[in-house]
Enzyme design. Structure first.
Site, PDB file in Angstrom:
ATOM      1  N   GLU A 246      17.064  85.946 -41.629  1.00  0.00           N
ATOM      2  CA  GLU A 246      16.961  84.644 -40.946  1.00  0.00           C
ATOM      3  C   GLU A 246      15.637  84.033 -41.382  1.00  0.00           C
ATOM      4  O   GLU A 246      14.582  84.406 -40.847  1.00  0.00           O
ATOM      5  CB  GLU A 246      16.977  84.855 -39.426  1.00  0.00           C
ATOM      6  CG  GLU A 246      18.305  85.298 -38.870  1.00  0.00           C
ATOM      7  CD  GLU A 246      19.359  84.218 -38.933  1.00  0.00           C
ATOM      8  OE1 GLU A 246      19.002  83.026 -39.060  1.00  0.00           O
ATOM      9  OE2 GLU A 246      20.543  84.555 -38.882  1.00  0.00           O
ATOM     10  N   CYS A 280      12.321  77.077 -36.513  1.00  0.00           N
ATOM     11  CA  CYS A 280      12.994  77.114 -37.818  1.00  0.00           C
ATOM     12  C   CYS A 280      14.008  75.979 -37.957  1.00  0.00           C
ATOM     13  O   CYS A 280      14.382  75.619 -39.067  1.00  0.00           O
ATOM     14  CB  CYS A 280      13.655  78.466 -38.031  1.00  0.00           C
ATOM     15  SG  CYS A 280      14.764  78.916 -36.688  1.00  0.00           S
TER      16      CYS A 280
END
Ligand code: NDP
Length: 517
Positions: A246, A280
């Site tokens: 990720e 993010c």
């Protein structure tokens, strides 16, 4: 209490302790011993033992026991909010909603749906009617979770819950700058009576993450920067450990000419500045159609002017602190580069004198793709806006990126939204909203391109914590001599050839059989 000497991220500094500071005040919160490599190995070995006993429990039983965690976390929600807000420097609202509440929801959902997600699948065989197949989901063993500082509770704990319900043990290495959050989570876990060694936390720098990967784990869930991800994936590859990556994001927001201007402006502001832009899936670049560009820019400027920034421990603020000085340098570098190349600062643009690390909420107008701010991850409170002439141009620019995590489309036209969403290269595309897909915990979350691979959340995440094991059985008593086995003869070849023609050779029988398959 109270050492005002924030040293930032000390990755390179070999040390036997980790110091954690409150980024909003510079106060030293704790100094913790680094877990030695030998202890990391011991912890993983103990986790493996605990896992053997845990994995034999039916998934329903594991889920029922893990639900205790939701109650325990709910009971201690105030403590969690406090430690997340202090150690991360984020507003308490964000600690409560984005981290604690999402985690409580995730525990409940995962525990409810794991039995279905991990149920044995029977696979009807189209050709081998004499056999039957089933697929079992088998826990991987010990899952290592290496996590970042920006969501120090929900990111690691989301994977811990999926790993445990699937029958694994889990060892977490939190970021060196936010270890207290996971230590608090571990304390709460231990109060529930769940097996102590099944979930462990190791403390340290990048080297401790590396030690965890080398300690014999069976799967790694890594969340962090692209460059670190490359190193971690290489280390996993060396040991042939599968992993989920990720990594970074550069989420574009497309403001179409028919967008609801007020909602879009508010989305730019919230999506760009929540957690000080250290998300993010932050809005990292805005492509505004030329018909809405000027009013959008103006409204964003006004809304940003209303934001309150400061130490979340002192007041209800909208923006907290930047995690460490390096992130301020990154923001400043992007702003300087953009200004040199012709961008305009609408508001902000400077760091705020300490104590603590703050950077003003910054909006840049008249940006273009020659500027680093439009192309590299910012991970700070800076939102660049660019004017575009059409949807096609916006999509082309959105896709002109090495990253592909989230993207946002603002339009009143549902069909247009669908068309654009399908063309944008990203793991998730969200229409008329920002950030919310991370909290839709039943949906898969993750990236494409250099944003990584694998998915957290949803059924995918639970299944990724397992290998798929195929069990194949005979349905009718098999003959002692199998026509497909030895000896190979001219006769058997002839019959096999006829069978192949019959099944696949294009005649009407073949067609009819083919339709059945
Ligand atoms: P880093 O990559 O710096 O660190 C992530 C974790 O990896 C930390 O625990 C770090 O330890 C550890 N680590 C560092 N080096 C190694 C190594 N060689 N082997 C094993 N572990 C190592 O990321 P940040 O913490 O700075 O987080 C910010 C980044 O994370 C941003 O790029 C952001 O986009 C991304 N991110 C991605 C998300 C997603 O879901 N796709 C969600 C949230 C963030 P230490 O901190 O001690 O150095």
């Amino acid at each position: 209490m109270g050492q005002l000497a924030f040293e930032g991220k000390e990755l390179q500094r070999p040390a036997h302790t980790v110091r954690t500071y409150a980024p909003a005040s510079g106060e030293l919160l704790a100094e913790l011993p680094v877990t030695s490599d030998e202890d990391v190995r011991r912890i993983v070995a103990r986790a493996r033992k605990a896992q053997a006993a845990w994995a034999v429990l039916p998934v329903e039983e594991r889920a029922t026991r893990l639900l205790r965690l939701r109650d325990a976390f709910a009971e201690r929600a105030e403590d969690l909010v406090e430690v997340v807000s202090r150690e991360c420097g984020k507003p308490r609202h964000e600690a409560l909603v984005h981290e604690v509440t999402t985690l409580l929801d995730l525990v409940g959902w995962v525990c409810k749906h794991a039995p279905g997600a991990l149920a044995t699948e029977r696979v009807p065989l189209h050709l081998m009617k004499h056999r039957s197949s089933e697929v079992h989901h088998v826990p991987r063993g010990v899952v290592g979770v290496v996590s970042p500082w920006n969501f120090p509770l929900i990111i690691p704990m989301g994977s811990v819950i999926s790993a445990l319900v699937a029958g694994n043990a889990c060892v977490v290495k939190p970021s060196e700058v936010t270890p207290l959050v996971m230590l608090e989570a571990k304390k709460i876990y231990d109060s529930t009576g769940l097996p102590e060694d099944l979930f462990a936390v190791v403390v340290g720098y990048g080297a401790t993450g590396q030690a965890l990967i080398e300690a014999g784990i069976d799967y790694c869930v890594f969340t962090g920067a692209v460059e670190t991800g490359r190193r971690v994936a290489a280390a996993c590859g060396q040991r042939l450990i599968p992993c989920t990556m990720e990594l970074g994001g550069k989420a574009p927001l497309l403001a179409c000419e028919d967008c609801d201007l007020e909602r879009t402006a508010r989305a730019v502001v919230f999506g760009g500045f929540a957690n000080c832009g250290q998300v993010c899936v932050s809005v990292e670049r805005v492509y505004a159609h030329e018909r809405v560009y000027a009013p959008l820019v103006e409204r964003v400027r006004t809304l940003v002017g209303e934001l309150r920034q400061g130490d979340p421990a002192q007041d209800f603020v909208d923006l907290g602190a930047i995690i460490f000085p390096k992130q301020i340098d990154v923001a400043r570098r992007h702003v300087d580069d953009a200004l040199k190349k012709g961008a305009r600062v609408l508001c902000g643009g400077r760091s705020v004198p300490g104590p603590g690390q703050f950077f003003e909420a910054t909006v840049l107008a008249d940006c273009d793709h020659t500027m680093t701010v439009m192309r590299e991850e910012i991970f700070g409170p800076v939102v660049p806006i660019m004017r575009v002439a059409s949807d096609d141009e916006a999509v082309a620019l959105a896709n002109d990126s090495h990253l592909g995590l989230n993207a946002y489309v603002f339009t009143r036209d549902r069909a247009r939204a669908h068309r654009l969403a399908e063309r944008i290269e990203a793991g998730s595309v969200v229409v008329n909203d920002v950030l919310s897909n991370y909290a839709a915990i039943e949906t898969p979350f993750g990236g494409i391109k250099q944003s990584g691979f694998g998915r957290v959340h949803g059924v995918d995440a639970i299944r990724e914590m397992c290998t798929r094991k195929h069990l194949s059985f005979d349905r009718v008593p098999p003959p002692p001599r199998d026509p497909f086995w030895y000896p190979y003869t001219a006769k058997s070849f002839h019959w096999l050839q006829r069978g192949m023609r019959l099944l696949f050779g294009g005649g009407s029988l073949a067609k009819r059989i083919g339709e059945l398959f």
